[in-house]
Write a protein that holds these residues in place. Sequence first.
Motif, mmCIF file in Angstrom:
data_model
loop_
_atom_site.group_PDB
_atom_site.id
_atom_site.type_symbol
_atom_site.label_atom_id
_atom_site.label_comp_id
_atom_site.label_asym_id
_atom_site.label_seq_id
_atom_site.Cartn_x
_atom_site.Cartn_y
_atom_site.Cartn_z
ATOM 1 N N MET A 1 -10.599 27.917 21.240
ATOM 2 C CA MET A 1 -11.070 27.013 20.249
ATOM 3 C C MET A 1 -10.516 25.595 20.453
ATOM 4 S SD MET A 1 -11.627 27.758 16.312
ATOM 5 C CE MET A 1 -12.612 29.202 16.212
ATOM 6 N N ALA A 2 -9.307 25.504 20.905
ATOM 7 C CA ALA A 2 -8.702 24.200 21.149
ATOM 8 C C ALA A 2 -9.434 23.488 22.289
ATOM 9 C CB ALA A 2 -7.226 24.349 21.489
ATOM 10 N N TYR A 3 -9.944 24.251 23.272
ATOM 11 C CA TYR A 3 -10.644 23.663 24.400
ATOM 12 C C TYR A 3 -11.954 23.017 23.945
ATOM 13 C CZ TYR A 3 -13.230 23.129 28.681
ATOM 14 O OH TYR A 3 -13.972 22.605 29.701
ATOM 15 N N GLU A 4 -12.649 23.631 23.007
ATOM 16 C CA GLU A 4 -13.923 23.097 22.547
ATOM 17 C C GLU A 4 -13.742 21.750 21.862
ATOM 18 O OE1 GLU A 4 -15.892 25.990 20.168
ATOM 19 O OE2 GLU A 4 -15.955 27.468 21.771
ATOM 20 N N LYS A 5 -12.613 21.506 21.229
ATOM 21 C CA LYS A 5 -12.374 20.224 20.565
ATOM 22 C C LYS A 5 -11.934 19.148 21.563
ATOM 23 C CE LYS A 5 -11.283 22.146 16.087
ATOM 24 N NZ LYS A 5 -10.310 22.259 15.024
ATOM 25 N N LEU A 6 -11.332 19.559 22.688
ATOM 26 C CA LEU A 6 -10.869 18.588 23.664
ATOM 27 C C LEU A 6 -12.007 18.015 24.503
ATOM 28 C CD1 LEU A 6 -7.539 20.105 25.004
ATOM 29 C CD2 LEU A 6 -7.842 18.178 23.472
ATOM 30 N N ALA A 7 -13.020 18.814 24.798
ATOM 31 C CA ALA A 7 -14.109 18.362 25.653
ATOM 32 C C ALA A 7 -14.826 17.138 25.068
ATOM 33 C CB ALA A 7 -15.082 19.491 25.930
ATOM 34 N N PRO A 8 -15.172 17.087 23.792
ATOM 35 C CA PRO A 8 -15.812 15.876 23.272
ATOM 36 C C PRO A 8 -14.892 14.652 23.323
ATOM 37 C CG PRO A 8 -16.267 17.713 21.831
ATOM 38 C CD PRO A 8 -15.261 18.178 22.842
ATOM 39 N N ARG A 9 -13.585 14.855 23.183
ATOM 40 C CA ARG A 9 -12.663 13.725 23.279
ATOM 41 C C ARG A 9 -12.650 13.159 24.697
ATOM 42 N NH1 ARG A 9 -7.587 16.131 19.918
ATOM 43 N NH2 ARG A 9 -8.606 16.120 17.885
ATOM 44 N N HIS A 10 -12.623 14.069 25.682
ATOM 45 C CA HIS A 10 -12.649 13.611 27.066
ATOM 46 C C HIS A 10 -13.970 12.904 27.372
ATOM 47 C CE1 HIS A 10 -8.891 15.378 28.275
ATOM 48 N NE2 HIS A 10 -9.271 16.578 27.805
ATOM 49 N N LEU A 11 -15.041 13.440 26.857
ATOM 50 C CA LEU A 11 -16.339 12.826 27.066
ATOM 51 C C LEU A 11 -16.382 11.440 26.430
ATOM 52 C CD1 LEU A 11 -19.133 13.210 28.245
ATOM 53 C CD2 LEU A 11 -19.835 14.231 26.084
ATOM 54 N N LEU A 12 -15.800 11.295 25.259
ATOM 55 C CA LEU A 12 -15.750 10.005 24.589
ATOM 56 C C LEU A 12 -14.944 8.994 25.406
ATOM 57 C CD1 LEU A 12 -16.400 8.325 22.086
ATOM 58 C CD2 LEU A 12 -14.289 9.160 21.089
ATOM 59 N N VAL A 13 -13.814 9.413 25.953
ATOM 60 C CA VAL A 13 -12.990 8.523 26.782
ATOM 61 C C VAL A 13 -13.768 8.083 28.019
ATOM 62 C CG1 VAL A 13 -10.931 8.417 28.226
ATOM 63 C CG2 VAL A 13 -10.795 9.408 25.944
ATOM 64 N N ILE A 14 -14.472 9.003 28.620
ATOM 65 C CA ILE A 14 -15.241 8.682 29.821
ATOM 66 C C ILE A 14 -16.367 7.703 29.498
ATOM 67 C CG2 ILE A 14 -16.805 9.665 31.542
ATOM 68 C CD1 ILE A 14 -14.948 12.162 31.438
ATOM 69 N N LEU A 15 -17.016 7.904 28.365
ATOM 70 C CA LEU A 15 -18.083 6.992 27.979
ATOM 71 C C LEU A 15 -17.536 5.597 27.668
ATOM 72 C CD1 LEU A 15 -20.339 9.296 25.811
ATOM 73 C CD2 LEU A 15 -20.763 8.430 28.100
ATOM 74 N N VAL A 16 -16.348 5.512 27.101
ATOM 75 C CA VAL A 16 -15.727 4.216 26.837
ATOM 76 C C VAL A 16 -15.419 3.510 28.159
ATOM 77 C CG1 VAL A 16 -13.642 3.097 25.948
ATOM 78 C CG2 VAL A 16 -14.825 4.787 24.562
ATOM 79 N N VAL A 17 -14.865 4.244 29.118
ATOM 80 C CA VAL A 17 -14.552 3.650 30.422
ATOM 81 C C VAL A 17 -15.842 3.193 31.101
ATOM 82 C CG1 VAL A 17 -13.696 4.175 32.744
ATOM 83 C CG2 VAL A 17 -12.414 4.920 30.743
ATOM 84 N N LEU A 18 -16.892 3.985 31.010
ATOM 85 C CA LEU A 18 -18.169 3.615 31.613
ATOM 86 C C LEU A 18 -18.732 2.357 30.969
ATOM 87 C CD1 LEU A 18 -20.424 4.309 33.569
ATOM 88 C CD2 LEU A 18 -21.427 5.738 31.812
ATOM 89 N N ALA B 1 -19.068 19.082 32.100
ATOM 90 C CA ALA B 1 -20.230 19.877 31.697
ATOM 91 C C ALA B 1 -20.211 21.233 32.381
ATOM 92 C CB ALA B 1 -21.507 19.121 32.033
ATOM 93 N N ALA B 2 -19.811 21.264 33.662
ATOM 94 C CA ALA B 2 -19.744 22.532 34.387
ATOM 95 C C ALA B 2 -18.628 23.403 33.825
ATOM 96 C CB ALA B 2 -19.516 22.286 35.872
ATOM 97 N N ALA B 3 -17.493 22.802 33.465
ATOM 98 C CA ALA B 3 -16.385 23.581 32.898
ATOM 99 C C ALA B 3 -16.719 24.112 31.517
ATOM 100 C CB ALA B 3 -15.125 22.723 32.841
ATOM 101 N N ARG B 4 -17.504 23.372 30.783
ATOM 102 C CA ARG B 4 -17.856 23.793 29.435
ATOM 103 C C ARG B 4 -18.797 25.010 29.459
ATOM 104 N NH1 ARG B 4 -19.708 19.851 24.574
ATOM 105 N NH2 ARG B 4 -19.255 21.338 22.936
ATOM 106 N N LYS B 5 -19.647 25.109 30.492
ATOM 107 C CA LYS B 5 -20.565 26.234 30.580
ATOM 108 C C LYS B 5 -19.838 27.541 30.858
ATOM 109 C CE LYS B 5 -24.661 23.736 31.933
ATOM 110 N NZ LYS B 5 -25.699 23.505 32.930
#
Length: 180
Positions: free
Chosen positions: A1-18, A175-179
């Motif tokens: 469950m902790a992993y599911e909450k971390l993935a959107p945070r990482h995605l948000l950081v990546i989108l900010v850097v982009l 995305a691959a790790a989340r699947k």
Amino acid sequence: MAYEKLAPRHLLVILVVLSLALVVPAAAQDTGTRLVKPGETIEVGAEPIILDLIGLRNASSFNAITELRKYQDDNPAKSIQRVVGVPKDSYFKINVYTFKGHYGRYFAYSKEDGLIHESSIVFVHASPPTVTETVAEVTETPTGTPTATATPEPTQAALPGVIAVAALGICGLLAAARKR
């Protein structure tokens, strides 16, 4: 469950850097402020330029410049032809639309000091860039002697492009790790 909450945070950081990678080059194109001295001629084109008019202030009172005034025949004793308001004399942004074809000598004016006779600047329309032709001189080399080959310097990829590609790669990995 902790992993599911971390993935959107990482995605948000990546989108900010982009997004920063796409915004930073546009911000870097802004030109610096140009310090203006009395009697100077300034070429005004379609691209905005930023002027620092503090050098036109009255030296004894140092009150802010509030207007630039153009007089008939460049004579302050004659009638005013055009007035350009100056909201902030340390950061005055202009382009061709500011003058609308009314170029010439403008005198600095301050609400506190009035007209500052010794502080005038000339605005002229910037000429469009011209295409210059380059004529290459042809030299003949003898066929019997070996010629030195020059190795081209490697080109370096632009940093924002590398950041964007890296961000997309990390998004794909997440995305691959989340699947799984």
